[in-house]
Every structure is written in C-alpha cells, then in structure tokens.
Scaffold this motif. Structure first.
Motif, PDB file in Angstrom:
ATOM      1  N   ASN A 103     -12.363  -1.752 -16.403  1.00  0.00           N
ATOM      2  CA  ASN A 103     -11.813  -2.546 -17.505  1.00  0.00           C
ATOM      3  C   ASN A 103     -10.303  -2.700 -17.392  1.00  0.00           C
ATOM      4  N   PHE A 104      -9.614  -1.645 -17.000  1.00  0.00           N
ATOM      5  CA  PHE A 104      -8.162  -1.700 -16.844  1.00  0.00           C
ATOM      6  C   PHE A 104      -7.781  -2.820 -15.877  1.00  0.00           C
ATOM      7  N   PHE A 105      -8.430  -2.847 -14.717  1.00  0.00           N
ATOM      8  CA  PHE A 105      -8.067  -3.831 -13.698  1.00  0.00           C
ATOM      9  C   PHE A 105      -8.574  -5.238 -14.022  1.00  0.00           C
ATOM     10  N   THR A 106      -9.773  -5.360 -14.566  1.00  0.00           N
ATOM     11  CA  THR A 106     -10.265  -6.706 -14.878  1.00  0.00           C
ATOM     12  C   THR A 106      -9.490  -7.320 -16.039  1.00  0.00           C
ATOM     13  N   GLY A 115       3.953  -9.259 -12.081  1.00  0.00           N
ATOM     14  CA  GLY A 115       2.689  -8.680 -12.535  1.00  0.00           C
ATOM     15  C   GLY A 115       1.660  -8.574 -11.428  1.00  0.00           C
ATOM     16  N   LEU A 116       1.538  -9.617 -10.633  1.00  0.00           N
ATOM     17  CA  LEU A 116       0.553  -9.617  -9.552  1.00  0.00           C
ATOM     18  C   LEU A 116       0.912  -8.587  -8.487  1.00  0.00           C
ATOM     19  N   LEU A 117       2.170  -8.541  -8.101  1.00  0.00           N
ATOM     20  CA  LEU A 117       2.585  -7.576  -7.079  1.00  0.00           C
ATOM     21  C   LEU A 117       2.478  -6.135  -7.600  1.00  0.00           C
ATOM     22  N   THR A 118       2.716  -5.938  -8.873  1.00  0.00           N
ATOM     23  CA  THR A 118       2.560  -4.610  -9.469  1.00  0.00           C
ATOM     24  C   THR A 118       1.082  -4.229  -9.523  1.00  0.00           C
ATOM     25  N   HIS A 119       0.218  -5.183  -9.823  1.00  0.00           N
ATOM     26  CA  HIS A 119      -1.230  -4.953  -9.815  1.00  0.00           C
ATOM     27  C   HIS A 119      -1.686  -4.500  -8.425  1.00  0.00           C
ATOM     28  N   ILE A 120      -1.229  -5.192  -7.404  1.00  0.00           N
ATOM     29  CA  ILE A 120      -1.578  -4.821  -6.028  1.00  0.00           C
ATOM     30  C   ILE A 120      -1.037  -3.418  -5.717  1.00  0.00           C
ATOM     31  N   LYS A 121       0.179  -3.132  -6.154  1.00  0.00           N
ATOM     32  CA  LYS A 121       0.765  -1.803  -5.942  1.00  0.00           C
ATOM     33  C   LYS A 121      -0.108  -0.727  -6.590  1.00  0.00           C
ATOM     34  N   MET A 122      -0.613  -0.986  -7.801  1.00  0.00           N
ATOM     35  CA  MET A 122      -1.467  -0.011  -8.481  1.00  0.00           C
ATOM     36  C   MET A 122      -2.745   0.263  -7.682  1.00  0.00           C
ATOM     37  N   GLU A 123      -3.313  -0.795  -7.121  1.00  0.00           N
ATOM     38  CA  GLU A 123      -4.524  -0.610  -6.313  1.00  0.00           C
ATOM     39  C   GLU A 123      -4.217   0.148  -5.031  1.00  0.00           C
ATOM     40  N   GLU A 124      -3.172  -0.280  -4.333  1.00  0.00           N
ATOM     41  CA  GLU A 124      -2.851   0.276  -3.014  1.00  0.00           C
ATOM     42  C   GLU A 124      -2.296   1.701  -3.081  1.00  0.00           C
ATOM     43  N   GLY A 178      -2.051  -8.320   1.572  1.00  0.00           N
ATOM     44  CA  GLY A 178      -0.919  -8.764   2.387  1.00  0.00           C
ATOM     45  C   GLY A 178      -0.722 -10.267   2.299  1.00  0.00           C
ATOM     46  N   ALA A 179      -1.833 -10.998   2.334  1.00  0.00           N
ATOM     47  CA  ALA A 179      -1.757 -12.460   2.260  1.00  0.00           C
ATOM     48  C   ALA A 179      -1.237 -12.911   0.894  1.00  0.00           C
ATOM     49  N   ILE A 180      -1.741 -12.328  -0.165  1.00  0.00           N
ATOM     50  CA  ILE A 180      -1.310 -12.687  -1.517  1.00  0.00           C
ATOM     51  C   ILE A 180       0.176 -12.350  -1.691  1.00  0.00           C
ATOM     52  N   THR A 181       0.582 -11.206  -1.206  1.00  0.00           N
ATOM     53  CA  THR A 181       1.981 -10.794  -1.297  1.00  0.00           C
ATOM     54  C   THR A 181       2.881 -11.804  -0.586  1.00  0.00           C
ATOM     55  N   THR A 182       2.460 -12.260   0.579  1.00  0.00           N
ATOM     56  CA  THR A 182       3.253 -13.241   1.321  1.00  0.00           C
ATOM     57  C   THR A 182       3.309 -14.575   0.580  1.00  0.00           C
ATOM     58  N   LYS A 214       2.157   4.673 -15.148  1.00  0.00           N
ATOM     59  CA  LYS A 214       3.498   5.057 -14.702  1.00  0.00           C
ATOM     60  C   LYS A 214       4.002   4.209 -13.535  1.00  0.00           C
ATOM     61  N   VAL A 215       3.163   3.334 -13.004  1.00  0.00           N
ATOM     62  CA  VAL A 215       3.591   2.501 -11.878  1.00  0.00           C
ATOM     63  C   VAL A 215       4.686   1.557 -12.361  1.00  0.00           C
ATOM     64  N   THR A 216       5.777   1.545 -11.642  1.00  0.00           N
ATOM     65  CA  THR A 216       6.912   0.707 -12.017  1.00  0.00           C
ATOM     66  C   THR A 216       6.716  -0.724 -11.513  1.00  0.00           C
ATOM     67  N   PRO A 217       7.246  -1.699 -12.243  1.00  0.00           N
ATOM     68  CA  PRO A 217       7.128  -3.091 -11.807  1.00  0.00           C
ATOM     69  C   PRO A 217       7.792  -3.304 -10.441  1.00  0.00           C
ATOM     70  N   VAL A 218       7.201  -4.186  -9.672  1.00  0.00           N
ATOM     71  CA  VAL A 218       7.741  -4.525  -8.362  1.00  0.00           C
ATOM     72  C   VAL A 218       8.873  -5.530  -8.553  1.00  0.00           C
TER      73      VAL A 218
END
Length: 170
Positions: A7-10, A41-50, A77-81, A133-137
């Motif tokens: 639920n957190f991620f969706t 937000g998107l890059l922080t979401h990816i950071k939380m997963e990774e 990696g593709a989304i980040t680019t 606690k993950v900080t924004p990218v």
C-alpha cells in the motif's frame, strides 16, 4: 491480509501519477515547478526501493536475488535517465509508457511488491520507518544536450524499451 508495504508504494505511485498529470496537463507548456516536484518524488521513490525495500527482501530471501530483479534495476536506470531530459511530448509519451509497464509489474498479484511483502513480513514496521526517513533526491535542471537524450535512448534499449518505437506508436 494487510499489505502495508504494498500500500505504501502503490499509494506513492498514484501520488506521482497525479503530479505528472497536473504538471503535463498542457504538454506544450509543462508546469516546471510541478514537474520538478514529480521528478524529485519519482527519484526518491526509486531510491526507497533500491536502498531499503529490495535489499531487505534480498536478505530475507537468504541473500538470493529476487525474481526479475535485474529488470527492475534496468528500468530504474532508464527512468532515472529520462528524468535528466527536458520534458516534451515525445519524452512524456515514452515516460508514461515505461512507468505504466513498470508500475504494473510491481503492483500485479505476485509482482515485486507482493514478493517483497511476503519475504519481509516480520520486518514491516522497521522497513516502513526506514522508508519514512529516506531523504528527497536533489535534482538539477533537465539537460537539453542531444548527448543526454542519446544516453537515455541507449539505457532504455538495455531495459527493453525502444524510445523511437514508442514515440512512433499512435
């Protein structure tokens, strides 16, 4: 069964979808502030997963890589680019396509979020605390250099997506 990590991620996917939709309501005149908020937000979401979710699930899986993990790593990696390229109609079409496929693979029954949730059942509260606690990218302004777009296309190809092919679809 409760699925707090799922639920957190969706819910974050829906938040990001809404931000992107608002930022690009007029694709010829993208709202730069909202798009910047989306990118962060998107890059922080990816950071939380990774950095939190996938490592916790891998440890819970006895150190074995998760199913399709390499796919998600390549797509991240593709989304980040893509986030480094200035938004235009073509980029937004490609980004929308990739995010739709990526999010679906994470969210479907038996997908990455279900796998992670099942593996880490005893650590749910600890993982949720770490995620909070993950900080924004931090992000720089998008780079309009043709080299950046070329790199994005190359990385997308490695992840199984054809930028120009997606753009050409009606």
């Amino acid at each position: 069964m409760k699925k707090p990590i799922y639920n957190f991620f969706t819910e974050d996917h829906r938040r990001l979808d809404t931000l992107l939709e608002k930022a690009t309501k007029d694709p010829d005149n993208v709202d730069k502030d909202l798009y910047r908020e989306f990118r962060i937000g998107l890059l922080t979401h990816i950071k939380m997963e990774e950095k939190v979710l996938f490592p916790a699930a891998k440890i819970a899986n006895g150190g074995e890589p998760l199913p399709n993990f390499e796919r998600f790593r390549l797509e991240h990696g593709a989304i980040t680019t893509l986030m480094a390229v200035p938004p235009n109609k073509e980029l937004l079409k490609v980004l929308g396509h990739v995010l739709e496929k990526h999010d679906e693979a994470e969210e479907i029954k038996g997908g990455m979020y279900d796998i992670c949730e099942n593996l880490t059942q005893g650590q749910t509260e600890e993982i949720l605390e770490q995620l909070k606690k993950v900080t924004p990218v931090p992000v720089l302004e998008p780079n309009a250099s043709p080299a950046v777009l070329k790199a994005a296309k190359r990385i997308l190809k490695r992840a199984g997506y054809d930028y120009d092919g997606i753009v050409a679809r009606v």
